[in-house]
Design a protein around this motif. Structure first.
Motif, PDB file in Angstrom:
ATOM      1  N   GLU A  38      19.142  46.321 -17.269  1.00  0.00           N
ATOM      2  CA  GLU A  38      20.196  45.787 -18.153  1.00  0.00           C
ATOM      3  C   GLU A  38      19.670  45.133 -19.435  1.00  0.00           C
ATOM      4  N   ILE A  39      18.358  45.012 -19.582  1.00  0.00           N
ATOM      5  CA  ILE A  39      17.834  44.332 -20.761  1.00  0.00           C
ATOM      6  C   ILE A  39      17.088  45.312 -21.662  1.00  0.00           C
ATOM      7  N   ASN A  40      16.270  46.140 -21.079  1.00  0.00           N
ATOM      8  CA  ASN A  40      15.522  47.131 -21.857  1.00  0.00           C
ATOM      9  C   ASN A  40      15.607  48.478 -21.139  1.00  0.00           C
ATOM     10  N   GLU A  41      16.633  49.216 -21.445  1.00  0.00           N
ATOM     11  CA  GLU A  41      16.807  50.538 -20.845  1.00  0.00           C
ATOM     12  C   GLU A  41      16.783  51.533 -21.995  1.00  0.00           C
ATOM     13  N   VAL A  42      15.555  51.929 -22.388  1.00  0.00           N
ATOM     14  CA  VAL A  42      15.406  52.699 -23.619  1.00  0.00           C
ATOM     15  C   VAL A  42      14.669  54.026 -23.433  1.00  0.00           C
ATOM     16  N   GLY A  43      14.077  54.234 -22.270  1.00  0.00           N
ATOM     17  CA  GLY A  43      13.374  55.508 -22.030  1.00  0.00           C
ATOM     18  C   GLY A  43      12.203  55.730 -22.965  1.00  0.00           C
ATOM     19  N   ALA A  44      11.542  54.663 -23.384  1.00  0.00           N
ATOM     20  CA  ALA A  44      10.506  54.799 -24.408  1.00  0.00           C
ATOM     21  C   ALA A  44       9.144  55.196 -23.849  1.00  0.00           C
ATOM     22  N   CYS A  45       8.748  54.664 -22.708  1.00  0.00           N
ATOM     23  CA  CYS A  45       7.363  54.881 -22.258  1.00  0.00           C
ATOM     24  C   CYS A  45       7.195  56.232 -21.558  1.00  0.00           C
ATOM     25  N   ARG A  46       8.252  56.754 -21.003  1.00  0.00           N
ATOM     26  CA  ARG A  46       8.256  58.067 -20.343  1.00  0.00           C
ATOM     27  C   ARG A  46       7.371  58.141 -19.093  1.00  0.00           C
ATOM     28  N   VAL A  47       7.155  57.005 -18.469  1.00  0.00           N
ATOM     29  CA  VAL A  47       6.437  57.015 -17.186  1.00  0.00           C
ATOM     30  C   VAL A  47       7.383  57.443 -16.065  1.00  0.00           C
ATOM     31  N   CYS A 152       9.642  42.313 -24.122  1.00  0.00           N
ATOM     32  CA  CYS A 152       9.701  40.953 -24.687  1.00  0.00           C
ATOM     33  C   CYS A 152      10.654  40.897 -25.877  1.00  0.00           C
ATOM     34  N   VAL A 153      10.629  41.967 -26.681  1.00  0.00           N
ATOM     35  CA  VAL A 153      11.484  42.019 -27.866  1.00  0.00           C
ATOM     36  C   VAL A 153      12.953  41.945 -27.447  1.00  0.00           C
ATOM     37  N   SER A 154      13.297  42.731 -26.412  1.00  0.00           N
ATOM     38  CA  SER A 154      14.685  42.758 -25.944  1.00  0.00           C
ATOM     39  C   SER A 154      15.116  41.432 -25.335  1.00  0.00           C
TER      40      SER A 154
END
Ligand code: HC0
Ligand code: SF4
Length: 573
Positions: A38-47, A152-154
């Protein structure tokens, strides 16, 4: 509901689930790094990639909504290789000093790399510059360890509504830092440490003060007094493998004694003292036309937030110091006089779930006796390190008590560590003072729980008092905006800087991704505090016999002259 197939298993889940959540509900652990529920759900790291039948490319499962009939494979050669490649790339630009790193054995990158069987990492070419920004009294930052997950940013922007951390530069040059790469000390960071709790690696950590404390203990001329915050006892055990929510109050007192502290006191005593002072301050404001709503002042992250972002509410803040600062001042005055110790020879250490308390203890206005009320603040994590350094077998320790007089406390004090606890403790006392009658039920369930903002109307004799509770500075912003616009009106507000209250402060033990997925940390740890409250024979601050004693012997009455000198403070616009 939606039914899909994951690794050959039929799985039925609510339709708002992601594939990641659906898999976890079926006992399949997909690794994650940038994901924070709910805070950082961005799919950025792709792990967390998976294969989905019919899709040409691998999909990030943390942002992939489930669909009826979907067929997902989480464990194919293609998936494993893709995940490994992602982690190898991260490691190739990561300061690899694992054995001496703060997060060794508690690092999510390390454990994901292990789980995926990453064996070799190619270090070629340039790496991100590594250095420690140690300018802040609370938070230390090292971009050389950052994996750019953005957690941390989020947290800083979305949960805390502060937003001092962000991405700068592009491509390989990208780093997470402050605006214009300023020192942490020079940006309006509130020191809450929620970024540290969110960080999966060692890029963010607290400013350690352990060595100062060892030196003080070693120094024969120092009388070293320690105190522990309510929330520490609900989480310290996790550092020693005990399940989340295990109460370790007695073992903690025993460990502190074995570490060599001269006196083991409890911040809870001062929480009771705070209720006496703050409760009477509220009554005075209600009766004599003082500034309302009155807002609690014990959470130093919240205080800094108020000073920077809502200075128009500074006169609403209670003038009470936070409990651990009160206790420090009491130790260096009342206790010093009674025991014939020169306050200059006393060293007060606070064990706190909070990183902002480090900043708070250094504030110039919190030196009522001419000496700092509190000399060092250690987080729960730092205390665990000291116990390990000393070779103490924590789990096997017997239960011991705190030392007299400043170790005596009530159930009202221990619930301070959970959101709504200060409000409930205050109401228990204020209600009885106003009506002169004993409460039939002392639990105020309306202000408990993890909802962001809680409200209640309480009958105090012939008065109706409207109260509200907010936790996280983001929730506090919302509430204050409503008060400012006149949409809401209250008499008394509790604000805690962190979501959940102190139990989930920035200095508490790190939590594994698995535990984050399956538990509400805030509730698990709060439960331990409410249990301790129920187990106490005295559960109202004004009934603490040692509080009565200290007013008789020293302070006279709440909000009296001596209280103002030692227990109250002012704020900075
Ligand atoms: Fe808290 Fe406190 S309750 S702020 O959350 O009020 O940190 O646990 O020690 O001081 O008592 C933290 C916790 C404290 C203080 C108390 C308050
Ligand atoms: Fe943001 Fe709190 Fe971290 Fe400061 S300590 S950067 S305010 S999350």
């Amino acid at each position: 509901n939606v039914t899909l197939t994951i690794d050959g298993q039929k799985v039925t889940v609510p339709e708002n689930y992601t594939v990641l959540e659906a898999a976890r509900s079926a006992g399949i652990n997909i690794p994650t790094l940038c994901y924070l529920k709910e805070i950082n759900e961005v799919g950025a790291c792709r792990v967390c990639v998976v294969e989905v039948e019919g899709a040409r490319t691998l999909q990030a499962s943390c942002v992939l909504q489930v669909q009826d009939g979907m067929v997902v494979k989480t464990n194919t050669k293609k998936v494993r290789e893709a995940r490994k490649a992602v982690v190898e790339l991260m490691l190739s630009n990561h300061k690899g000093d694992c054995t001496t790193c703060e997060r060794n054995n508690k690092c999510e990158l390390q454990s994901v790399a292990n789980d995926l069987g990453v064996k070799e990492v190619a270090f070629e070419g340039e790496m991100t510059e590594t250095y420690e920004d140690t300018s802040s009294p609370s938070v230390v930052r090292d971009p050389g360890k950052c994996i750019l997950c953005g957690r941390c940013v989020s947290v800083c922007s979305k949960v805390q509504n502060v937003g001092v951390l962000g991405f700068t530069n592009r491509g390989f040059e990208t780093i997470v830092t402050t605006a214009f790469n300023k020192d942490m000390r020079d940006v309006p960071c509130i020191n809450c440490g929620q970024c540290i709790a969110a960080c999966p690696v060692g890029a963010l950590k607290e400013k350690e003060e352990i060595d100062y404390v060892w030196d003080a203990i070693e120094d024969p001329n120092k009388h070293v007094v320690v105190q522990t915050a309510p929330a520490v006892r609900a989480a310290l055990g996790e550092e020693f493998g005990l399940p989340m929510g295990t109460r370790v109050t007695g073992k903690m007192a025993a460990a502190l004694r074995r570490l060599g502290f001269d006196k083991v006191f409890d911040t809870d005593f001062a929480a009771d003292l705070t209720i006496m002072e703050e409760g009477h301050e509220l009554l005075d404001r209600l009766e004599n036309g003082g500034k309302l709503p009155m807002i609690t002042s014990c959470s130093p992250g919240w205080i800094k937030f108020c000073e920077h972002y809502y200075p128009e509410f500074l006169d609403n803040l209670s003038t009470c110091k936070s409990p651990h600062q009160m206790l420090g001042a009491v130790v260096k005055s009342y206790y010093a006089e009674k025991n014939g110790i020169d306050p200059k020879d006393i060293y007060v250490v606070s064990i706190m779930p909070c990183t902002a308390k480090k900043f708070e203890s250094q504030r110039e206005e919190l030196q009522s006796t001419g000496y700092a009320d509190v000399d060092s603040v250690l987080t729960t994590r730092e205390l665990a390190k000291m116990i390990k350094q000393a070779g103490i077998d924590f789990v096997e320790l017997p239960d011991e008590d705190f030392d007299e007089v400043l170790g005596e406390s009530t159930g009202a004090a221990v619930i301070f560590g959970a959101t709504g606890g200060v409000m409930e403790a205050a109401l228990r006392t204020v209600a009885e003072v106003v009506t002169g009658k004993e409460l039939e039920k002392i639990e105020f369930e309306q202000v408990r729980g993890v909802e962001g903002i809680k409200e209640a109307t309480i009958n105090l004799g012939d008065k109706e008092v409207k109260v509200a509770v907010a936790h996280s500075t983001g929730a506090a912003s919302k509430l204050l905006d409503q008060v400012k616009s006149g949409e809401k009106e209250y008499h008394f507000i509790e604000v805690m800087g962190c979501s959940g209250g102190c139990v989930t402060g920035g200095g508490q033990p790190h939590v594994t991704m698995k535990d984050r997925m399956t538990k509400d940390i805030r509730k698990e740890r709060a439960k331990a505090l409410y249990e301790e409250d129920e187990a106490k024979t005295i559960r109202k601050s004004h009934e603490n016999p040692m509080i009565k004693k200290i007013y008789d012997e020293y302070f006279g009455k709440p909000n009296g002259h001596k209280s103002h000198e030692l227990l109250h403070t002012h704020y900075v616009k």
